[in-house]
Scaffold this motif. Structure first.
Motif, PDB file in Angstrom:
ATOM      1  N   LYS A 131       1.680  -1.293  -0.119  1.00 51.18           N
ATOM      2  CA  LYS A 131      -0.009   0.008   0.069  1.00 51.18           C
ATOM      3  C   LYS A 131       1.059   1.096  -0.691  1.00 51.18           C
ATOM      4  N   LEU A 132       1.215   2.026  -1.015  1.00 55.62           N
ATOM      5  CA  LEU A 132       1.569   3.307  -1.385  1.00 55.62           C
ATOM      6  C   LEU A 132       1.374   4.232  -0.047  1.00 55.62           C
ATOM      7  N   THR A 133       0.362   4.676   1.070  1.00 53.03           N
ATOM      8  CA  THR A 133       0.993   4.631   1.778  1.00 53.03           C
ATOM      9  C   THR A 133       1.195   4.349   2.783  1.00 53.03           C
ATOM     10  N   SER A 134       1.612   3.097   3.156  1.00 54.09           N
ATOM     11  CA  SER A 134       1.826   2.532   5.028  1.00 54.09           C
ATOM     12  C   SER A 134       3.309   3.194   4.531  1.00 54.09           C
ATOM     13  N   SER A 135       4.273   2.699   5.722  1.00 54.55           N
ATOM     14  CA  SER A 135       5.292   2.924   6.424  1.00 54.55           C
ATOM     15  C   SER A 135       6.383   2.304   5.825  1.00 54.55           C
ATOM     16  N   ALA A 136       6.070   1.369   4.981  1.00 52.82           N
ATOM     17  CA  ALA A 136       7.290   0.141   4.186  1.00 52.82           C
ATOM     18  C   ALA A 136       7.593   1.600   2.676  1.00 52.82           C
TER      19      ALA A 136
END
Length: 267
Positions: free
Chosen positions: A23-28
């Motif tokens: 997911k683009l907005t994840s911290s990864a």
């Protein structure tokens, strides 16, 4: 259509070997996803771009085709066309809320820049002095004052009258209109062109309504939220800084000067 079909087929075929989407907005995912990166964040990006009309391979590799698709998406959604998938582009693609204000008090910076411009201080895109209102001013490729265009968006009689009389707000005068002013101030405060060249309709769509306004919020005016006709930057105490109309400069006005208040909105 045949070309698009081939590209989609290639994207489907590549998907099996692509990194698993993240997911683009994840911290990864990094804050900015850009050309040359290979990751599951890029896989997710490519899938979202295809859902929004692109026809590119899904392989997790941010190459030339992905770069072109990102720029096309940014151009069509009022975002800064830089090919970098930062917080604003991520939020737009993800369909979520706009990114939060940057650390350091984005709302306060909005008010500070609005006051500085009203006072005639030089800012990026302006050498200093009072900034006049001009129909369609501030909607060029880069934020900041630009030539007024009396014929834009259906035309403006007051602008043509000012042109005939050689008065403030005439055709071609370097200026901003209400949404052009807001775009410029927010670009200065947030460090990026958060609203793009859109007018009031595009700006209200990129913000959310709040019941209790704070300085730096936007006050929209008009018959309803679907067709706002004016916008100003709320500074508290029932006041706003805005580009009100032909014949005026950037100034502080009472909220009542804007007409029917639709509501207060926050980026």
């Amino acid at each position: 259509m045949a070309i698009a079909g081939v590209a989609l087929a290639a994207g489907t075929a590549n998907a099996a070997s692509a990194p698993a989407p993240i997911k683009l907005t994840s911290s990864a995912c990094p804050t900015d996803i850009s050309y040359g990166q290979i990751s599951g964040c890029v896989t997710e990006l490519q899938q979202l771009l295809n859902k929004n009309g692109a026809h590119i391979g899904v392989d997790g590799d941010f190459g030339p085709a992905t770069l072109a698709a990102v720029k096309s998406y940014q151009s069509g959604h009022g975002l800064a066309v830089d090919g970098i998938v930062g917080p604003a582009t991520k939020a737009s693609l993800d369909g979520g809320a706009p990114p939060p204000p940057p650390t350091g008090g984005g709302q306060a910076k909005v008010v500070d820049y609005a006051r500085a411009i009203e006072a005639g201080k030089a800012e990026r895109g302006w050498g200093g002095g009072r900034v006049p209102y001009g129909w369609d001013g501030g909607h060029a490729s880069n934020p900041g004052p630009s030539p007024a265009d009396c014929a834009a968006a259906g035309g403006d009689p007051a602008c043509w009258t000012a042109t005939a009389n050689h008065t403030l707000g005439h055709n071609g005068q370097i200026s901003v209109d209400c949404s052009g002013f807001v775009r410029w101030v927010y670009d200065l405060a947030y460090g990026r062109d958060v609203f793009g060249p859109d007018g009031t309709s595009g700006q209200i769509a990129r913000t959310h309504r709040v019941s209790t306004p704070a300085p730096g919020d936007l006050a929209f005016f008009g018959s309803n939220a679907g067709s706002p006709e004016h916008v100003g930057i709320y500074i508290g105490g029932g006041k706003m800084i805005d580009a009100l109309d032909t014949g005026t400069y950037i100034e502080t006005d009472s909220i009542s000067a804007g007409g029917h208040l639709i509501g207060y909105y926050r980026y």
